[in-house]
Design a protein around this motif. Structure first.
Motif, mmCIF file in Angstrom:
data_model
loop_
_atom_site.group_PDB
_atom_site.id
_atom_site.type_symbol
_atom_site.label_atom_id
_atom_site.label_comp_id
_atom_site.label_asym_id
_atom_site.label_seq_id
_atom_site.Cartn_x
_atom_site.Cartn_y
_atom_site.Cartn_z
ATOM 1 N N GLN A 39 0.865 -1.219 -0.061
ATOM 2 C CA GLN A 39 -0.104 0.331 -0.119
ATOM 3 C C GLN A 39 0.790 1.211 -0.008
ATOM 4 N N PRO A 40 0.811 1.749 -0.432
ATOM 5 C CA PRO A 40 2.175 2.751 -1.315
ATOM 6 C C PRO A 40 1.970 3.967 -1.158
ATOM 7 N N MET A 41 0.610 4.588 -0.272
ATOM 8 C CA MET A 41 0.872 6.107 -0.095
ATOM 9 C C MET A 41 -0.978 5.703 1.162
ATOM 10 N N GLU A 42 -1.139 5.203 2.075
ATOM 11 C CA GLU A 42 -1.557 5.351 3.412
ATOM 12 C C GLU A 42 -1.531 6.513 3.677
ATOM 13 N N GLY A 43 -2.613 6.951 4.317
ATOM 14 C CA GLY A 43 -2.217 8.383 5.210
ATOM 15 C C GLY A 43 -4.081 8.948 5.596
ATOM 16 N N GLN A 44 -4.303 9.571 5.876
ATOM 17 C CA GLN A 44 -5.790 10.490 5.307
ATOM 18 C C GLN A 44 -5.853 11.569 4.637
ATOM 19 N N ASP A 45 -6.554 11.991 4.022
ATOM 20 C CA ASP A 45 -6.823 12.872 3.797
ATOM 21 C C ASP A 45 -8.075 13.921 4.390
ATOM 22 N N VAL A 46 -7.477 14.996 4.306
ATOM 23 C CA VAL A 46 -8.223 16.325 5.174
ATOM 24 C C VAL A 46 -8.746 17.364 4.317
ATOM 25 N N SER A 47 -10.079 17.029 4.414
ATOM 26 C CA SER A 47 -10.937 18.389 3.907
ATOM 27 C C SER A 47 -11.436 19.564 4.452
ATOM 28 N N ARG A 48 -10.976 20.708 3.214
ATOM 29 C CA ARG A 48 -10.678 21.877 3.721
ATOM 30 C C ARG A 48 -11.971 22.304 4.994
ATOM 31 N N ARG A 128 10.325 2.378 -8.793
ATOM 32 C CA ARG A 128 11.082 2.056 -7.505
ATOM 33 C C ARG A 128 10.095 3.125 -6.879
ATOM 34 N N TYR A 129 9.882 1.580 -5.942
ATOM 35 C CA TYR A 129 9.269 2.330 -4.593
ATOM 36 C C TYR A 129 10.099 2.103 -3.046
ATOM 37 N N VAL A 130 10.413 3.542 -2.623
ATOM 38 C CA VAL A 130 11.507 3.695 -1.076
ATOM 39 C C VAL A 130 10.629 3.935 -0.156
ATOM 40 N N MET A 131 11.151 3.215 0.958
ATOM 41 C CA MET A 131 10.542 2.394 2.042
ATOM 42 C C MET A 131 11.288 3.432 3.452
ATOM 43 N N LYS A 132 11.568 4.579 3.122
ATOM 44 C CA LYS A 132 12.706 5.134 4.261
ATOM 45 C C LYS A 132 12.246 5.262 5.887
ATOM 46 N N GLY A 133 13.229 4.632 7.399
ATOM 47 C CA GLY A 133 13.004 4.896 7.839
ATOM 48 C C GLY A 133 12.081 3.683 8.665
ATOM 49 N N SER A 134 11.468 2.662 8.131
ATOM 50 C CA SER A 134 10.858 1.563 7.751
ATOM 51 C C SER A 134 10.983 0.414 8.829
ATOM 52 N N ARG A 135 9.835 0.333 10.116
ATOM 53 C CA ARG A 135 9.927 -1.020 11.154
ATOM 54 C C ARG A 135 8.452 -0.916 11.269
ATOM 55 N N GLY A 136 8.911 -2.323 11.883
ATOM 56 C CA GLY A 136 7.329 -3.305 11.783
ATOM 57 C C GLY A 136 7.491 -4.023 13.093
ATOM 58 N N THR A 137 6.328 -5.173 12.510
ATOM 59 C CA THR A 137 6.509 -6.377 13.345
ATOM 60 C C THR A 137 6.112 -7.906 12.524
ATOM 61 N N ILE A 154 5.347 -3.606 7.611
ATOM 62 C CA ILE A 154 6.521 -3.271 7.267
ATOM 63 C C ILE A 154 5.943 -1.974 7.677
ATOM 64 N N LEU A 155 5.653 -0.852 8.400
ATOM 65 C CA LEU A 155 5.804 0.215 7.836
ATOM 66 C C LEU A 155 7.081 2.116 7.704
ATOM 67 N N GLY A 156 6.672 2.507 6.111
ATOM 68 C CA GLY A 156 7.849 3.129 6.262
ATOM 69 C C GLY A 156 7.718 4.484 5.858
ATOM 70 N N LEU A 157 8.677 5.476 5.723
ATOM 71 C CA LEU A 157 8.047 6.936 5.092
ATOM 72 C C LEU A 157 7.342 6.933 4.204
ATOM 73 N N PHE A 158 7.070 7.381 3.712
ATOM 74 C CA PHE A 158 6.229 8.074 1.681
ATOM 75 C C PHE A 158 7.144 8.761 1.056
ATOM 76 N N SER A 159 7.528 8.694 0.244
ATOM 77 C CA SER A 159 8.612 8.609 -1.089
ATOM 78 C C SER A 159 7.780 8.973 -2.208
ATOM 79 N N LEU A 160 7.936 9.188 -3.084
ATOM 80 C CA LEU A 160 7.371 9.561 -4.780
ATOM 81 C C LEU A 160 7.913 8.669 -4.777
ATOM 82 N N PRO A 161 8.075 7.941 -5.972
ATOM 83 C CA PRO A 161 7.886 6.701 -6.672
ATOM 84 C C PRO A 161 8.819 7.319 -7.705
#
Length: 310
Positions: A39-48, A128-137, A154-161
């Motif tokens: 799942q390359p782009m997890e997060g939230q969508d903040v409404s304006r 190429r997808y890059v996950m930096k700062g990755s940690r997990g279970t 594993i969860l990691g920081l998002f980077s543009l592919p």
């Protein structure tokens, strides 16, 4: 041109500085995995929440962006005592310390502080997808007549592919597995009693959270809830009584040995696992089986379980 889903490459390497790309290479850091879900782009969508003069959907802003990956790796030691397996960096990303004894063993145990992080590079086609700062279970799973697996989330920081030249991964360090059988898994005991085991799992159950604040964005392991589960053939209570063990809140040792030859033996030891309430029975082939739940408890700290490869 269509991008083939099976054209996947997975690389992982421990970071020296948190969130700084450790630049894994195909030659040294390839991972042989199965069942990859990305799942390359997890997060939230903040409404304006704009006040408009007409009925319409709201524009949003993407926030808290991170990537999430799940996959399995076959639990096979390196083949050489004292040499870490190629999957070791992944387990280290899960709040686990590694101790090498050259020529003898590689041991893993949970730790509370100084959790390592890593960078994951993942290709599908030339993207190429890059996950930096990755940690997990992770969960260790053993199923009779099946392959022993390490199951990672594993969860990691998002980077543009980006589109990048594909590396050629070297995967020869991943040896062929031995099935979980009576011959290949010679020891499974609970409280020193040998039980006939259908399945066993140790779930690290790390609480992995993204923490995105001004001045710091990271993936943290903030808690752990280790749980061991097993499905075993029921025995007479005079042999072993899980009901009394649970009622008395007893913590019992659990030991599982998988593998027979030097360099390929994995020993999982839980020094004291508190037996939980037995909540029912299982009927398999008209044989009564117990679904056991046991909570690994620390004694001196960071010692609730150990995985030793010899």
């Amino acid at each position: 041109m269509a991008i083939k889903w099976k054209s996947k490459i997975l690389l992982a390497k421990i970071e020296t500085i948190y969130g700084t790309d450790s630049a894994p290479t195909g030659l040294a850091n390839g991972i042989l995995a199965t069942n990859i879900v990305f799942q390359p782009m997890e997060g939230q969508d903040v409404s304006r929440e704009l006040e408009l003069p007409w009925l319409a959907a709201q524009a949003t802003l993407p926030a808290g962006l991170h990537s999430r990956m799940t996959f399995r790796v076959e639990l096979v030691p390196s083949g050489s005592p004292g040499t870490a397996p190629a999957w070791a960096p992944l387990l280290r990303l899960c709040g686990v310390a590694q101790t090498l004894t050259p020529g003898t063993s590689v041991a893993f145990n949970p730790v509370t502080d100084s959790h390592e992080s890593g960078t994951i590079h993942f290709w599908v086609g030339s993207t190429r997808y890059v996950m930096k700062g990755s940690r997990g279970t992770c969960a260790l799973r053993f199923t009779a007549q099946g392959i022993a697996y390490l199951e990672f989330t594993i969860l990691g920081l998002f980077s543009l592919p980006t589109e990048q030249t594909r590396p050629t991964p070297t995967l020869s360090a991943f040896l062929k597995p031995d099935l979980v059988t009576s011959a290949n898994t010679p020891t499974f005991t609970v409280d020193g009693v040998s039980l006939v085991m259908r399945s066993f799992a140790l779930d690290l159950a790390n609480d992995v959270q993204t923490r995105f604040l001004v001045g710091s964005e990271s993936v943290l392991i903030v808690d752990r809830g280790d749980l061991a589960t097993a499905q075993v053939e029921a025995v007479p209570l005079t042999t072993w009584d899980p009901f009394s063990e649970a009622l008395d809140q007893n913590a019992v040792p659990v030991r599982l040995v998988h593998g027979k030859t030097a360099g390929r033996i994995a020993t999982l030891m839980i020094g004291g696992a508190q037996v939980q309430r037995l909540q029912g029975f299982e009927n398999s082939q008209n044989v009564k089986e117990w679904p056991l739940r046991m909570v690994p408890l620390p004694t001196a700290g960071n010692d609730q379980w150990t995985l030793t490869l010899t």
